[in-house]
Every structure is written in structure tokens, then in C-alpha cells.
Design an enzyme around this catalytic site. Structure first.
Site, PDB file in Angstrom:
ATOM      1  N   PRO A  11       2.878   8.988  -6.844  1.00 32.75           N
ATOM      2  CA  PRO A  11       3.870   9.446  -7.838  1.00 32.75           C
ATOM      3  C   PRO A  11       4.747   8.333  -8.407  1.00 32.75           C
ATOM      4  CG  PRO A  11       4.638   9.924  -5.641  1.00 32.75           C
ATOM      5  CD  PRO A  11       3.270   9.322  -5.471  1.00 32.75           C
ATOM      6  N   GLY A  43       6.030   5.186  -6.370  1.00 31.62           N
ATOM      7  CA  GLY A  43       6.866   4.370  -5.472  1.00 31.62           C
ATOM      8  C   GLY A  43       6.764   2.873  -5.756  1.00 31.62           C
ATOM      9  N   LYS A  97      -7.262  -0.419   2.821  1.00 32.16           N
ATOM     10  CA  LYS A  97      -7.208   0.665   3.811  1.00 32.16           C
ATOM     11  C   LYS A  97      -8.229   0.342   4.901  1.00 32.16           C
ATOM     12  CE  LYS A  97      -4.524   2.622   0.773  1.00 32.16           C
ATOM     13  NZ  LYS A  97      -3.078   2.677   0.900  1.00 32.16           N
TER      14      LYS A  97
HETATM   15  N1  SAM Z   1       1.665   3.568  -4.505  1.00 32.86           N
HETATM   16  C1  SAM Z   1       1.888   4.984  -4.756  1.00 32.86           C
HETATM   17  C2  SAM Z   1       3.367   5.229  -4.604  1.00 32.86           C
HETATM   18  O1  SAM Z   1       4.077   4.346  -4.125  1.00 32.86           O
HETATM   19  O2  SAM Z   1       3.826   6.301  -4.983  1.00 32.86           O
HETATM   20  C3  SAM Z   1       1.088   5.860  -3.839  1.00 32.86           C
HETATM   21  C4  SAM Z   1      -0.389   5.739  -4.107  1.00 32.86           C
HETATM   22  S1  SAM Z   1      -1.347   6.880  -3.225  1.00 32.86           S
HETATM   23  C5  SAM Z   1      -1.394   6.210  -1.645  1.00 32.86           C
HETATM   24  C6  SAM Z   1      -2.944   6.564  -3.824  1.00 32.86           C
HETATM   25  C7  SAM Z   1      -3.169   6.976  -5.277  1.00 32.86           C
HETATM   26  O3  SAM Z   1      -4.377   6.371  -5.699  1.00 32.86           O
HETATM   27  C8  SAM Z   1      -3.319   8.471  -5.487  1.00 32.86           C
HETATM   28  O4  SAM Z   1      -2.313   8.930  -6.362  1.00 32.86           O
HETATM   29  C9  SAM Z   1      -4.704   8.618  -6.118  1.00 32.86           C
HETATM   30  O5  SAM Z   1      -4.749   9.562  -7.174  1.00 32.86           O
HETATM   31  C10 SAM Z   1      -4.936   7.216  -6.665  1.00 32.86           C
HETATM   32  N2  SAM Z   1      -6.347   6.834  -6.834  1.00 32.86           N
HETATM   33  C11 SAM Z   1      -7.346   6.870  -5.935  1.00 32.86           C
HETATM   34  N3  SAM Z   1      -8.500   6.431  -6.499  1.00 32.86           N
HETATM   35  C12 SAM Z   1      -8.187   6.098  -7.772  1.00 32.86           C
HETATM   36  C13 SAM Z   1      -8.948   5.583  -8.858  1.00 32.86           C
HETATM   37  N4  SAM Z   1     -10.249   5.329  -8.752  1.00 32.86           N
HETATM   38  N5  SAM Z   1      -8.303   5.364 -10.026  1.00 32.86           N
HETATM   39  C14 SAM Z   1      -6.992   5.611 -10.167  1.00 32.86           C
HETATM   40  N6  SAM Z   1      -6.225   6.111  -9.168  1.00 32.86           N
HETATM   41  C15 SAM Z   1      -6.826   6.354  -7.990  1.00 32.86           C
END
Ligand code: SAM
Length: 364
Positions: A225, A227, A309
Site C-alpha cells: 500500500p 510504505g 525473499k
Molecule cells: N513495500 C510495500 C509497502 O511498504 O507497503 C509492501 C509490498 S508487499 C510486501 C508486495 C507487493 O508486491 C504486493 O502489493 C504485490 O501486489 C506486489 N507484487 C507482487 N508481484 C508483483 C509484480 N509482478 N508486479 C507488481 N507488483 C507485484
């Protein structure tokens, strides 16, 4: 002195031990690690007396991924009497009085575990009389001095501790190796602290104004969202936020964020004016590492911070392999760079990597 003490996140003792074993061997220092699961620390015992000193001099602390702190151990003190815990500590130090440097600061610490938390109040209180006693005996300068070694007393149980020191130019600056950061109430997610911690760990504070400058453009892959985007916006940067999810309204209202609902692996910045690339996508680490490499080689960004990860098994091997492949790829493409990876306090099953390109490429 033949032991080195390394602090780590509880549950990562095996990775921390594997890493110190490999890196000590690389600098031709031989020994073996002692670990206890979920203890939050590792002891590396060198075979040759005197080798531990060599190891902490030869091994840059910044090259260690899983260690939060690196301390040269003078001794372990056990069965400290409740009424006088100071005398046995002084006695342990006296054995090494010729080799133990006068220190500029003292940290009475404990492992980052539940048992460790129970010791924290005692450690705080104990610091005051211990500091006085150490000053009196000449183990500490009369005034704090950040340029001198740091004396560490690391309590592993009540009445049981290791005592040793770290060099101020080859250690973590932080108490317990953990930067204390306050969660900003208006940030959209707790992950914000990961990027803030990464700035503290990877970028010298005096370079923040230049390297994290207002007006810069950044790309945040997997942004929702928001951060991480929040940290960049706080530093007055403009951000392309890439994610199919929902960005926090508060960030969109700043006018500094463009939200692109596309795949982070396919996004190309519309103008080639991006300085920072950050990435927190939950994806296979090898895939993320390769994507970061491609962005840097194409000149689409100059500096990057990203998470890898970790898999359930073989966490250290996976990290080593991914970082090695990435380095080879960057070198093959003529890039000069600084790369540092760290298992940050705010990281769980992941590590954070920072790369700064030293010979920026014209974007193509
Ligand atoms: N850094 C973010 C924060 O501080 O709010 C949190 C990120 S969360 C751990 C991982 C995000 O990666 C998710 O919102 C997911 O939708 C996105 N995501 C995963 N694969 C993706 C892709 N191929 N392209 C774009 N977004 C992706």
C-alpha cells in the site's frame, strides 16, 4: 583471545554460522562455529590463539549478511554472584589487560530473544555502575569517544555473559546491532521501517542530502500500500509506484506519486531520469535479482535497494548463488559498483540488498 561473537536474528544462527565459517576460510583463518537454535548469537572459535583478532581485522563487518554485530571475545563469565557482578568481569578483563584496548563506549547487551528481553531492564541499570568501575580501572576513557573501540558485555542469562570489544570502524553503530526507529503514524504499512532501516545501514548519514535528494525520481516495484513510497515521498522525491493493488490515498494526494497498475517485470520508466529503484515484490529471489541487474545495466537507475525473499530451505545457499550471479552479470556488462546485503532487523524471511553504480551508464 580466540573467539568471535556474532549477534543475529533468532532462528538464523545456522545462516550466520555458515557465513562466518566460509568467510573466515576465505581469509585463511580456520575454526568452527558454536550455535544454539534460536539463541540469537553464534560463537566462532578459531583453532589458533590470536586468530580471532586477525579475523575481526581482516573481515569487513559490512560484508556479513546475517550478523548484526561482530565482537572479539576476551572471556565468558559465569556464575556471577548477585551481590557483585562487577568483580568477576574485571577479573576476566585483567587476564587480557595487555591486549584489551581502552574503549570509548560501553554497551551492556543481550540477545534479541524473549529471554533476552527479560534481561534488558537489568542490563540498563547495570550499565551505570559498570561504566564507573571500568573508567576507574582504565578500561574506558573518562568521556565517551565514538572513534575508540566499543566494550561489549553480552548477557546470555542472568549472571552469565561474554565480554569483549568491537572496532568503531568495523562494527555496527547500533546498540544490539539494531537501529531504533519509530513507526511514523501516517505511514501506510509497517514495511516502511524496512526501507528506512536500509537507508541507515547502507548510506552514510552525511551523504543522505546528496544521494537521497529532494526532486529525484524513484521507481517502487511492488509498492502497495505504499510504505516504501512513503519514505521516498518524505524525502521530497517523485515516485512511479508499480503494483496492481491499491495505493494509500494520503500518498496519492501529495501529487508526488504516479501509480502504474502493471507488472513490475514489464514496467519501463517513461523518461530515463530515475535515480532510485526500490523493489519489495514477493517473487522468486533469483528473478528479482536478475531484474535489478537488468535495470542497472540498461542505465534505468543508478542506485537500488531491494528485498530477496528467502526460501524455506537452503536460505544461505540461495542468497549466495543469487548475489554471485548478479555480481557476475554486472561485471560482465562493465559496471563498477558497491554491493552490500544485510538481514535487517525489520526483515523476516528475507534479506535487503543495496547496489550503488559507480560508473553510471547512459540509459538505453
Ligand atoms: N513495500 C510495500 C509497502 O511498504 O507497503 C509492501 C509490498 S508487499 C510486501 C508486495 C507487493 O508486491 C504486493 O502489493 C504485490 O501486489 C506486489 N507484487 C507482487 N508481484 C508483483 C509484480 N509482478 N508486479 C507488481 N507488483 C507485484
Amino acid at each position: 583471545m580466540n573467539q568471535v561473537l556474532l549477534y543475529c536474528r533468532p532462528g538464523f544462527e545456522k545462516e550466520c554460522a555458515g557465513e562466518i565459517q566460509t568467510k573466515a576460510t576465505d581469509v585463511e583463518i580456520y575454526g568452527f562455529p558454536r550455535t544454539k537454535s534460536n539463541s540469537g548469537y553464534v560463537i566462532f572459535e578459531c583453532y589458533q590463539p590470536g586468530d580471532a583478532e586477525k579475523l575481526v581485522k581482516k573481515l569487513p563487518f559490512s560484508s556479513l549478511i546475517f550478523a548484526r554485530q561482530m565482537v572479539l571475545v576476551a572471556g565468558q563469565v559465569t556464575d556471577m554472584p548477585v551481590g557483585d557482578r562487577i568483580s568477576p568481569l574485571l577479573a576476566a578483563l585483567a587476564e587480557y589487560s595487555g591486549e584489551f584496548p581502552r574503549c570509548g563506549d560501553i554497551r551492556v547487551e543481550m540477545p534479541d530473544t524473549n529471554d533476552g528481553k527479560e534481561l534488558s531492564k537489568f542490563c540498563r541499570k547495570f550499565t551505570v555502575p559498570l561504566r564507573q568501575a571500568l573508567r576507574k580501572q582504565g578500561y574506558l576513557f573518562t568521556k565517551d569517544n565514538a572513534k575508540k573501540p566499543v566494550l561489549h558485555v553480552f548477557f546470555t542469562a542472568p549472571g552469565e555473559c561474554y565480554v569483549g570489544y568491537s572496532s568503531s570502524d568495523n562494527n555496527s553503530d547500533f546498540f544490539m546491532g539494531i537501529p531504533r526507529l519509530k513507526f511514523p503514524a501516517d505511514a501506510p504499512s509497517r514495511s516502511t521501517l524496512k526501507l528506512e532501516e536500509a537507508f541507515h545501514v547502507f548510506i552514510p548519514r552525511e551523504e543522505w542530502d546528496e544521494r537521497l535528494a529532494s526532486g529525484m525520481w524513484a521507481v517502487d516495484l511492488g509498492a502497495c500500500p505504499g510504505g516504501w513510497t512513503y519514505q521516498l515521498v518524505q524525502r521530497s522525491m517523485f515516485v512511479h509506484a508499480i503494483d496492481n493493488g491499491q495505493m494509500a490515498d494520503s500518498l496519492m494526494e501529495t501529487g508526488q506519486v504516479k501509480h502504474h497498475e502493471v507488472d513490475g517485470f514489464k514496467f519501463e520508466p517513461p523518461r530515463k531520469n530515475v535515480t532510485w529503484l526500490v523493489c519489495d515484490m514477493v517473487e522468486k529471489p533469483a528473478r528479482v535479482a536478475h531484474l535489478m541487474g537488468q535495470w542497472l545495466v540498461k542505465g534505468w537507475a543508478k542506485e537500488t535497494i531491494f528485498n530477496l525473499k528467502l526460501p524455506m530451505k537452503g536460505r544461505y545457499d540461495e542468497v549466495l548463488q543469487d548475489l554471485e550471479n548478479l555480481k557476475v552479470f554486472l561485471i560482465k556488462n562493465g559496471l563498477k559498483f558497491n554491493l552490500q546485503a544485510k538481514h535487517l532487523y525489520h526483515d523476516r524471511e528475507e534479506i535487503t540488498v543495496h547496489i550503488q553504480v559507480l560508473n553510471p551508464v547512459t540509459p538505453h
